[in-house]
Design a protein around this motif. Structure first.
Motif, PDB file in Angstrom:
ATOM      1  N   LEU A  92     -45.278  38.051   9.148  1.00  0.00           N
ATOM      2  CA  LEU A  92     -44.303  37.235   9.868  1.00  0.00           C
ATOM      3  C   LEU A  92     -44.500  35.760   9.534  1.00  0.00           C
ATOM      4  CD1 LEU A  92     -42.047  37.088  12.069  1.00  0.00           C
ATOM      5  CD2 LEU A  92     -43.878  36.786  13.751  1.00  0.00           C
ATOM      6  N   PHE A  93     -43.413  35.103   9.118  1.00  0.00           N
ATOM      7  CA  PHE A  93     -43.441  33.666   8.830  1.00  0.00           C
ATOM      8  C   PHE A  93     -42.601  32.939   9.865  1.00  0.00           C
ATOM      9  CE2 PHE A  93     -41.811  29.781   6.914  1.00  0.00           C
ATOM     10  CZ  PHE A  93     -42.962  29.218   6.360  1.00  0.00           C
ATOM     11  N   PHE A  94     -43.181  31.869  10.427  1.00  0.00           N
ATOM     12  CA  PHE A  94     -42.457  31.099  11.438  1.00  0.00           C
ATOM     13  C   PHE A  94     -42.874  29.635  11.358  1.00  0.00           C
ATOM     14  CE2 PHE A  94     -42.144  29.353  15.815  1.00  0.00           C
ATOM     15  CZ  PHE A  94     -40.777  29.501  16.010  1.00  0.00           C
ATOM     16  N   GLU A  95     -41.889  28.812  11.053  1.00  0.00           N
ATOM     17  CA  GLU A  95     -42.050  27.357  11.067  1.00  0.00           C
ATOM     18  C   GLU A  95     -43.325  26.894  10.356  1.00  0.00           C
ATOM     19  OE1 GLU A  95     -41.439  26.033  15.113  1.00  0.00           O
ATOM     20  OE2 GLU A  95     -39.285  26.426  14.972  1.00  0.00           O
ATOM     21  N   LEU A 136     -38.718  34.329  10.679  1.00  0.00           N
ATOM     22  CA  LEU A 136     -38.066  34.177  11.982  1.00  0.00           C
ATOM     23  C   LEU A 136     -37.551  32.757  12.169  1.00  0.00           C
ATOM     24  CD1 LEU A 136     -37.541  35.519  14.807  1.00  0.00           C
ATOM     25  CD2 LEU A 136     -39.772  34.611  15.493  1.00  0.00           C
ATOM     26  N   GLN A 137     -36.284  32.628  12.595  1.00  0.00           N
ATOM     27  CA  GLN A 137     -35.741  31.332  12.996  1.00  0.00           C
ATOM     28  C   GLN A 137     -35.859  31.179  14.513  1.00  0.00           C
ATOM     29  OE1 GLN A 137     -31.695  31.324  11.049  1.00  0.00           O
ATOM     30  NE2 GLN A 137     -32.358  29.283  10.415  1.00  0.00           N
ATOM     31  N   ARG A 138     -36.229  29.984  14.966  1.00  0.00           N
ATOM     32  CA  ARG A 138     -36.309  29.745  16.416  1.00  0.00           C
ATOM     33  C   ARG A 138     -34.947  29.992  17.053  1.00  0.00           C
ATOM     34  NH1 ARG A 138     -39.963  27.423  19.778  1.00  0.00           N
ATOM     35  NH2 ARG A 138     -41.242  26.744  18.008  1.00  0.00           N
ATOM     36  N   TRP A 139     -33.926  29.493  16.408  1.00  0.00           N
ATOM     37  CA  TRP A 139     -32.531  29.811  16.744  1.00  0.00           C
ATOM     38  C   TRP A 139     -31.724  29.656  15.467  1.00  0.00           C
ATOM     39  CZ3 TRP A 139     -34.729  26.105  20.308  1.00  0.00           C
ATOM     40  CH2 TRP A 139     -34.767  24.811  19.785  1.00  0.00           C
ATOM     41  N   PHE A 140     -30.553  30.251  15.455  1.00  0.00           N
ATOM     42  CA  PHE A 140     -29.762  30.266  14.228  1.00  0.00           C
ATOM     43  C   PHE A 140     -29.308  28.868  13.844  1.00  0.00           C
ATOM     44  CE2 PHE A 140     -25.509  30.715  12.167  1.00  0.00           C
ATOM     45  CZ  PHE A 140     -25.970  31.207  10.962  1.00  0.00           C
ATOM     46  N   ASP A 141     -29.559  28.526  12.594  1.00  0.00           N
ATOM     47  CA  ASP A 141     -29.151  27.249  12.008  1.00  0.00           C
ATOM     48  C   ASP A 141     -28.693  27.556  10.585  1.00  0.00           C
ATOM     49  OD1 ASP A 141     -29.017  24.614  10.944  1.00  0.00           O
ATOM     50  OD2 ASP A 141     -31.125  24.771  10.347  1.00  0.00           O
ATOM     51  N   PRO A 142     -27.394  27.408  10.284  1.00  0.00           N
ATOM     52  CA  PRO A 142     -26.887  27.834   8.971  1.00  0.00           C
ATOM     53  C   PRO A 142     -27.576  27.150   7.794  1.00  0.00           C
ATOM     54  CG  PRO A 142     -25.073  27.328  10.468  1.00  0.00           C
ATOM     55  CD  PRO A 142     -26.317  26.908  11.160  1.00  0.00           C
ATOM     56  N   ALA A 143     -27.789  25.837   7.887  1.00  0.00           N
ATOM     57  CA  ALA A 143     -28.438  25.127   6.787  1.00  0.00           C
ATOM     58  C   ALA A 143     -29.873  25.622   6.602  1.00  0.00           C
ATOM     59  CB  ALA A 143     -28.410  23.622   7.038  1.00  0.00           C
ATOM     60  N   GLY A 144     -30.583  25.793   7.719  1.00  0.00           N
ATOM     61  CA  GLY A 144     -31.957  26.301   7.645  1.00  0.00           C
ATOM     62  C   GLY A 144     -32.005  27.727   7.138  1.00  0.00           C
ATOM     63  N   TRP A 145     -30.997  28.523   7.481  1.00  0.00           N
ATOM     64  CA  TRP A 145     -30.905  29.908   7.012  1.00  0.00           C
ATOM     65  C   TRP A 145     -30.862  29.951   5.490  1.00  0.00           C
ATOM     66  CZ3 TRP A 145     -27.960  33.146   4.124  1.00  0.00           C
ATOM     67  CH2 TRP A 145     -28.029  34.524   4.392  1.00  0.00           C
ATOM     68  N   LEU A 146     -30.025  29.116   4.898  1.00  0.00           N
ATOM     69  CA  LEU A 146     -29.905  29.071   3.443  1.00  0.00           C
ATOM     70  C   LEU A 146     -31.225  28.671   2.798  1.00  0.00           C
ATOM     71  CD1 LEU A 146     -26.434  27.281   3.158  1.00  0.00           C
ATOM     72  CD2 LEU A 146     -26.894  29.699   2.736  1.00  0.00           C
ATOM     73  N   GLU A 147     -31.898  27.696   3.378  1.00  0.00           N
ATOM     74  CA  GLU A 147     -33.173  27.223   2.830  1.00  0.00           C
ATOM     75  C   GLU A 147     -34.229  28.325   2.865  1.00  0.00           C
ATOM     76  OE1 GLU A 147     -34.226  23.796   5.075  1.00  0.00           O
ATOM     77  OE2 GLU A 147     -32.552  22.575   4.320  1.00  0.00           O
TER      78      GLU A 147
END
Length: 507
Positions: free
Chosen positions: A26-29, A233-244
């Protein structure tokens, strides 16, 4: 004392760890967590819960943004024999207080940024509260302290004991607690995992709120996997962060809701290399064909739809790479038997629309403290979903709309989704919602609201004309209102009740 049932979710997590061993899972931040760290921390947290008085069957609220501690908390609560009561963090104080009092929660695990919200909602209630992070408000217990003891074993629970109490969104009234058993969630998770085996993807991005039924069942399905899965895992959905994240970690799949796909399509991909991406899993709401087609074209992937509701342990059917059909939500999974029934409760043949009914171990134990609503919703073991759809000759399920959202204009049935799908074919429209409005002449009038793509302009009158050319005379909306943002629920579904309320104030 009951034995540890074969379908105990804590046992499922234990078996997954024993099967796969220790690896970066699991990867997170900016940080990787290993499967061993998650396993050990959850076993220690179970000890902490017991030492603070949490007993088998007690409800423990989990009010958190997405974080590794959500995974750890769920497993710890099940290991202690208690009941996971997840709450989406986008709650008002009255909504949260209703859940706390209705569930009779004895403990809660919260994110630090939600401490003020929780304190206001829990005022006067006796709830032991644990908080993640380093800054712990006075009177609360740190999550670090919760994990300070020695690892605990699994508290015995039977397969049909309560494992999770999930509160529905409450867009049509006060939120109801849906009681889901260990076996029900175990079987639903296994059914979803079996459907996913036709894909070779093992690296996924999780933007879903883990406190929602969809996010919960995705995590349980992962515990059934015979392969080592890696999740970001994303803390909450963020489209730009999703792409990255997809580009950085070469991710292959991502479970989403349709509005997330719409937001991703509106986000320029820039220089991100998304060539690793193979599939999207779409659930939580019906996916408009135009959005599915655009996503497959832009991202070069296959979009696989699924269908379910909280009362069915989140999932009933799902597409796989080997079995998928445009417009369908796949075939019923191994744990779910589906029938289409008419208003009299009679089974309908293939191709005819009626209410989708499901039977199987995933069907809820009932609504918490509401036997009357339970008896109306589950009859003779069959869950009446309130959704309209049909099965084709090959057993694929097609969802048409919600029964309660059906518009009856001048005696003709109008399904909002038919109107919304046409509106979404217009290049300027990003989100569309159709509802019925009381009308003296026709009983109900068809009206709609839209949210436009960034930088686009089109009038409501032009959109009315666009639909009039593509829909039957009784179907097309007589009024389309352009909004800055179409109201959504906390999990990204169109909030038709809010749309109706908004339009009623504009009359």
């Amino acid at each position: 004392m009951s034995a540890v049932g074969d379908h105990h979710l804590a046992l499922l997590a234990e078996q997954a760890y024993e099967r796969h061993g220790d690896y970066e899972s699991l990867f997170f931040e900016g940080r990787w967590l290993t499967s061993r760290e998650i396993h050990d921390r959850s076993a220690r947290a179970a000890t902490g819960l017991r030492s603070h008085g949490v007993r088998p069957g007690d409800r423990v609220v989990v009010l958190m943004t997405n974080a590794p501690e959500v995974f750890i908390s769920y497993r710890a609560i099940w290991r202690a024999g208690a009941v996971v009561t997840p709450v989406i963090f986008l709650q008002s104080v009255p909504e949260l207080r209703h859940i706390l009092t209705d569930s009779g929660a004895v403990a809660a695990i919260i994110s630090p940024e939600l401490a003020d919200l929780f304190a206001a909602a829990a005022e006067g209630l006796s709830i032991t509260t644990f908080v993640t992070g380093y800054s712990v408000p006075k009177g609360l217990v740190s999550f670090e302290d919760l994990e300070a003891g020695e690892p605990a074993g699994i508290e015995p629970r039977a397969d049909d004991d309560l494992a999770a109490l999930l509160y529905t969104g409450g867009t049509t009234g006060r939120a109801k607690g849906v009681m889901l058993s260990h076996r029900g969630l175990w079987e639903a998770g296994r059914g979803l995992e079996l459907a996913s085996r036709t894909s070779a993807a093992t690296r996924s991005l999780l933007p879903l709120p883990l406190s929602h039924a969809y996010g919960l069942i995705v995590t349980i399905a992962g515990l059934h996997s015979q392969r080592r899965l890696v999740s970001v895992l994303q803390r909450w959905f963020d489209p730009a962060g999703w792409l990255e994240l997809v580009a950085e970690h070469r991710l292959e799949s991502s479970p989403v809701v349709p509005t997330m796909l719409q937001m991703l399509l509106a986000q320029p991909p820039g220089d991100h290399d998304l060539s690793s991406l193979q599939t999207f899993g779409s659930g939580g709401a019906t996916l408009p064909p135009a959005i599915r087609s655009a996503a497959e074209k832009v991202f070069g992937v296959t979009v696989l739809q699924g269908y379910g509701c909280t009362e069915s342990s989140a999932v009933i059917s799902a597409e796989s790479l080997s079995e998928h059909r445009p417009g369908s939500v796949g075939k019923p999974l191994a744990h779910a038997e589906v029938e289409i029934r008419d208003a009299a409760g009679l089974s309908l043949p293939a191709g005819e629309d009626g209410e989708i009914c499901v039977r199987g171990p995933g069907v809820m134990l009932g609504y918490w403290n509401d036997p009357e609503q339970t008896s109306r919703t589950v009859r003779d073991g069959w869950l009446h979903t309130g959704d309209i759809g049909h099965l084709d000759e090959d057993g694929y399920l097609f969802v048409v709309d919600r029964l309660k959202d059906l518009i009856i204009r001048g005696g003709f049935n109008v399904f909002p989704r038919d109107v919304e799908d046409v509106l979404l074919e217009h290049p300027a429209v990003q989100v569309a919602a159709c509802v019925g409005r009381p009308d003296a002449e026709n009983g109900e009038e068809v009206v709609a609201v839209v949210q436009l793509q960034p930088g686009q302009q089109v009038s409501g009158a032009a959109l009315v004309e666009f639909t009039r050319e593509r829909l039957a005379r009784y179907k097309y909306p007589r009024e389309v209102t352009v909004l800055d943002a179409v109201p959504l629920t906390s999990v990204g579904k169109i909030n038709r009740k809010a749309v109706r309320d908004l339009l009623s104030t504009r009359e």
